[in-house]
Design an enzyme around this catalytic site. Structure first.
Site, PDB file in Angstrom:
ATOM      1  N   TYR A  11      22.146 -14.888  26.802  1.00 57.48           N
ATOM      2  CA  TYR A  11      22.203 -15.903  27.862  1.00 57.48           C
ATOM      3  C   TYR A  11      23.553 -15.896  28.575  1.00 57.48           C
ATOM      4  CZ  TYR A  11      22.316 -20.802  29.652  1.00 57.48           C
ATOM      5  OH  TYR A  11      22.440 -21.947  30.417  1.00 57.48           O
ATOM      6  N   SER A  34      18.377  -9.011  18.833  1.00 54.38           N
ATOM      7  CA  SER A  34      17.768  -9.952  17.869  1.00 54.38           C
ATOM      8  C   SER A  34      17.486 -11.296  18.552  1.00 54.38           C
ATOM      9  CB  SER A  34      18.714 -10.175  16.673  1.00 54.38           C
ATOM     10  OG  SER A  34      19.904 -10.808  17.120  1.00 54.38           O
ATOM     11  N   PHE A  80      30.565 -11.604  22.594  1.00 53.86           N
ATOM     12  CA  PHE A  80      29.596 -12.709  22.564  1.00 53.86           C
ATOM     13  C   PHE A  80      28.726 -12.651  21.313  1.00 53.86           C
ATOM     14  CE2 PHE A  80      30.132 -14.278  26.818  1.00 53.86           C
ATOM     15  CZ  PHE A  80      30.385 -13.191  27.630  1.00 53.86           C
ATOM     16  N   SER A 124      33.675 -21.845  19.990  1.00 55.25           N
ATOM     17  CA  SER A 124      32.825 -23.007  20.258  1.00 55.25           C
ATOM     18  C   SER A 124      33.560 -24.303  19.949  1.00 55.25           C
ATOM     19  CB  SER A 124      31.571 -22.921  19.377  1.00 55.25           C
ATOM     20  OG  SER A 124      30.861 -24.137  19.395  1.00 55.25           O
ATOM     21  N   ALA A 125      33.220 -25.338  20.670  1.00 55.40           N
ATOM     22  CA  ALA A 125      33.789 -26.671  20.431  1.00 55.40           C
ATOM     23  C   ALA A 125      33.419 -27.174  19.047  1.00 55.40           C
ATOM     24  CB  ALA A 125      33.270 -27.645  21.484  1.00 55.40           C
ATOM     25  N   TYR A 148      27.862 -22.054  10.679  1.00 63.28           N
ATOM     26  CA  TYR A 148      28.013 -21.431  12.004  1.00 63.28           C
ATOM     27  C   TYR A 148      29.398 -21.757  12.567  1.00 63.28           C
ATOM     28  CZ  TYR A 148      28.164 -21.222  17.017  1.00 63.28           C
ATOM     29  OH  TYR A 148      28.584 -20.989  18.307  1.00 63.28           O
ATOM     30  N   LYS A 152      32.944 -19.309  13.473  1.00 63.92           N
ATOM     31  CA  LYS A 152      33.746 -19.298  14.699  1.00 63.92           C
ATOM     32  C   LYS A 152      35.204 -19.610  14.356  1.00 63.92           C
ATOM     33  CE  LYS A 152      30.607 -18.365  17.776  1.00 63.92           C
ATOM     34  NZ  LYS A 152      30.622 -17.084  18.512  1.00 63.92           N
ATOM     35  N   TYR A 176      33.598 -22.961  23.889  1.00 66.96           N
ATOM     36  CA  TYR A 176      32.565 -23.425  24.820  1.00 66.96           C
ATOM     37  C   TYR A 176      32.132 -24.832  24.440  1.00 66.96           C
ATOM     38  CZ  TYR A 176      31.450 -18.364  25.296  1.00 66.96           C
ATOM     39  OH  TYR A 176      31.484 -17.001  25.471  1.00 66.96           O
ATOM     40  N   ASN A 198      18.164 -26.691  21.406  1.00 66.67           N
ATOM     41  CA  ASN A 198      19.073 -27.356  22.336  1.00 66.67           C
ATOM     42  C   ASN A 198      18.328 -28.202  23.374  1.00 66.67           C
ATOM     43  OD1 ASN A 198      21.049 -24.404  22.165  1.00 66.67           O
ATOM     44  ND2 ASN A 198      21.483 -26.307  21.124  1.00 66.67           N
ATOM     45  N   ARG A 291      19.610 -36.667  14.495  1.00 64.36           N
ATOM     46  CA  ARG A 291      19.548 -35.346  13.855  1.00 64.36           C
ATOM     47  C   ARG A 291      20.746 -35.230  12.917  1.00 64.36           C
ATOM     48  NH1 ARG A 291      19.721 -30.208  17.851  1.00 64.36           N
ATOM     49  NH2 ARG A 291      21.722 -31.181  18.365  1.00 64.36           N
ATOM     50  N   ASP A 294      24.716 -34.384  13.782  1.00 65.54           N
ATOM     51  CA  ASP A 294      25.118 -34.670  15.164  1.00 65.54           C
ATOM     52  C   ASP A 294      26.260 -35.676  15.201  1.00 65.54           C
ATOM     53  OD1 ASP A 294      23.443 -32.989  16.395  1.00 65.54           O
ATOM     54  OD2 ASP A 294      22.059 -34.488  17.174  1.00 65.54           O
TER      55      ASP A 294
HETATM   56  C1  WQD Z   1      22.837 -31.974  22.746  1.00 67.00           C
HETATM   57  C2  WQD Z   1      22.483 -33.455  22.618  1.00 67.00           C
HETATM   58  C3  WQD Z   1      21.433 -33.998  20.538  1.00 67.00           C
HETATM   59  C4  WQD Z   1      17.766 -31.679  21.346  1.00 67.00           C
HETATM   60  C5  WQD Z   1      24.878 -27.120  19.934  1.00 67.00           C
HETATM   61  C6  WQD Z   1      25.638 -26.421  18.856  1.00 67.00           C
HETATM   62  C7  WQD Z   1      26.952 -25.966  19.403  1.00 67.00           C
HETATM   63  C8  WQD Z   1      26.745 -25.130  20.640  1.00 67.00           C
HETATM   64  C9  WQD Z   1      25.940 -25.889  21.674  1.00 67.00           C
HETATM   65  C10 WQD Z   1      26.834 -22.812  20.056  1.00 67.00           C
HETATM   66  C11 WQD Z   1      22.779 -34.024  21.245  1.00 67.00           C
HETATM   67  C12 WQD Z   1      20.471 -34.228  21.705  1.00 67.00           C
HETATM   68  C13 WQD Z   1      19.031 -32.260  21.437  1.00 67.00           C
HETATM   69  C14 WQD Z   1      16.614 -32.508  21.343  1.00 67.00           C
HETATM   70  C15 WQD Z   1      18.023 -34.441  21.551  1.00 67.00           C
HETATM   71  N1  WQD Z   1      26.110 -23.922  20.311  1.00 67.00           N
HETATM   72  N2  WQD Z   1      19.146 -33.613  21.540  1.00 67.00           N
HETATM   73  N3  WQD Z   1      16.796 -33.869  21.456  1.00 67.00           N
HETATM   74  O1  WQD Z   1      24.175 -30.024  19.232  1.00 67.00           O
HETATM   75  O2  WQD Z   1      25.767 -30.569  21.155  1.00 67.00           O
HETATM   76  O3  WQD Z   1      25.593 -28.245  20.333  1.00 67.00           O
HETATM   77  O4  WQD Z   1      24.706 -26.269  21.044  1.00 67.00           O
HETATM   78  O5  WQD Z   1      28.023 -22.686  20.143  1.00 67.00           O
HETATM   79  O6  WQD Z   1      27.607 -25.205  18.422  1.00 67.00           O
HETATM   80  O7  WQD Z   1      25.879 -27.375  17.835  1.00 67.00           O
HETATM   81  O8  WQD Z   1      23.701 -29.218  21.603  1.00 67.00           O
HETATM   82  O9  WQD Z   1      21.674 -29.219  22.991  1.00 67.00           O
HETATM   83  O10 WQD Z   1      21.416 -29.245  20.457  1.00 67.00           O
HETATM   84  O11 WQD Z   1      22.229 -31.296  21.643  1.00 67.00           O
HETATM   85  O12 WQD Z   1      18.164 -35.675  21.653  1.00 67.00           O
HETATM   86  O13 WQD Z   1      15.449 -32.043  21.253  1.00 67.00           O
HETATM   87  O14 WQD Z   1      21.084 -33.602  22.814  1.00 67.00           O
HETATM   88  O15 WQD Z   1      21.321 -35.048  19.571  1.00 67.00           O
HETATM   89  O16 WQD Z   1      23.211 -35.359  21.402  1.00 67.00           O
HETATM   90  P1  WQD Z   1      24.809 -29.638  20.520  1.00 67.00           P
HETATM   91  P2  WQD Z   1      22.166 -29.683  21.669  1.00 67.00           P
END
Ligand code: WQD
Length: 337
Positions: A11, A34, A80, A124-125, A148, A152, A176, A198, A291, A294
């Protein structure tokens, strides 16, 4: 000048390949496919009119990586490639540590043999962990809550120590935040396998009817509307951030860390409503339990990248939502049309 993109069919890799080609760089991608399709780079070639060769191979395999450097003169690497599903990393920690750390170490070993000392790393953040004040700055304490994130964090550590041991190296580590959206053409985009973890790809599949309803993971967080807040950044802004980081790395030595975010937090419901408004659609949702793992709020202080890389995110939330849907609409089955 040629740049090796490990994971370049993915991506963020494919969007960065497009940016690099448009800026006059040559690229070559090494990807084990993959979690990516060769179609992505075919479309990058279609969009730019330039070659984006793909070598199918394993970044953790020293022979595969060496073969790329034997075949091409590589001036810099953007790394990446890596496994990136938080939940999966908890279930399969050894796979994550082995894959993500071996890839970083193989690159550190092979690159100097071919006088290649410039690397931009996809961090990653997630390395900031929890219980932090906001916005996050690069000098804040770090610590992770899942394998994970630790891969990083440890990769950042490896690259920092290697750069300190060998002053000819130049490494830029990019943290990121939450990349979303797609190139405005809708020809390349995010193509998760299976049910998306996500938020934005999940919303897009609800919008297309592939999924019935969005589950909002908790509305009892200490945030404006109770739902989780994140720093969403357009994938093209993120790709342009890699271009800026590459330029910086080519002109400097040592190791530097930068946040790539907008500095603006949006809640889950902000995203739902913005998506509905941008695309004149309704996204059915229900509130579900939080979740595990989170955090309530996570967003960047992007000042350092603005000051040192002369980069800042330009695209607004409406554009992110419109471009995300434009890709999904045109590619309901992703690249597997
Ligand atoms: C965003 C918000 C969820 C799905 C992740 C990885 C991080 C990075 C980015 C790689 C949160 C909410 C989500 C859903 C929801 N990846 N949500 N319903 O968790 O901030 O970060 O992706 O580097 O390492 O942890 O992203 O998109 O999963 O969630 O309510 O079906 O959306 O609770 O608040 P996240 P996310």
């Amino acid at each position: 000048m040629r740049v090796l993109l490990t994971g370049g069919a993915g991506y963020i890799g494919s969007h960065t390949a497009l940016c690099l080609l448009e800026a006059g760089y040559d690229v070559v991608a090494l990807d084990n496919l993959s979690n990516a399709s060769p179609e992505a780079l075919k479309r990058v070639e279609e969009l730019t009119g330039k070659k984006a060769p793909l070598i199918v191979g394993d970044c953790t395999n020293e022979k595969d990586v060496t073969a790329v450097f034997e075949q091409y003169k590589i001036d810099a690497v953007i790394h990446f490639a890596g496994l990136k599903a938080v939940g999966e990393s908890v279930a399969k920690p050894l796979d994550y540590y082995q894959n993500n750390l071996d890839a970083t170490m193989v690159l550190c070993r092979v690159m100097p043999r071919y006088n290649c000392d410039v690397l931009v790393f996809s961090s990653s953040a997630t390395v900031y962990g929890t219980n932090q004040e906001m916005p996050l700055r690069e000098d804040f304490p770090t610590g992770c809550t899942n394998p994970y994130g630790w891969t990083k964090w440890i990769s950042e550590r490896i690259l920092t120590d290697v750069a300190h041991a060998d002053p000819t190296r130049s490494f830029v580590l990019l943290r990121y935040f939450n990349p979303i959206g797609a190139h405005e053409s809708g020809r390349i985009g995010e193509d998760p396998s299976g049910i998306p973890n996500n938020l934005m790809p999940y919303i897009c599949q609800v919008a297309s009817g592939k999924l019935q309803q969005l589950g909002v993971f908790g509305n009892d967080y200490p945030t404006r509307d109770g739902t989780g807040e994140r720093d969403y950044i357009h994938v093209m802004d993120l790709a342009e951030g890699h271009l800026a980081a590459l330029k910086y790395a080519l002109e400097n030595k040592g190791v530097e860390i930068f946040n790539l975010g907008t500095g603006v937090p949006y809640s889950v419901l902000d995203i739902v409503h913005a998506f509905e408004k941008a695309n004149d659609l309704t996204i059915p949702y229900r509130i579900t339990p939080r979740r595990p793992g989170d955090i309530a709020t996570c967003y960047a202080d992007p000042k350092r990248a603005t000051e040192m890389l002369h980069w800042s995110a330009k695209r607004d939330l409406n554009t992110m939502c419109r471009d995300a849907w434009n890709w999904q609409k045109q590619n309901p089955k992703g690249y597997n049309e």
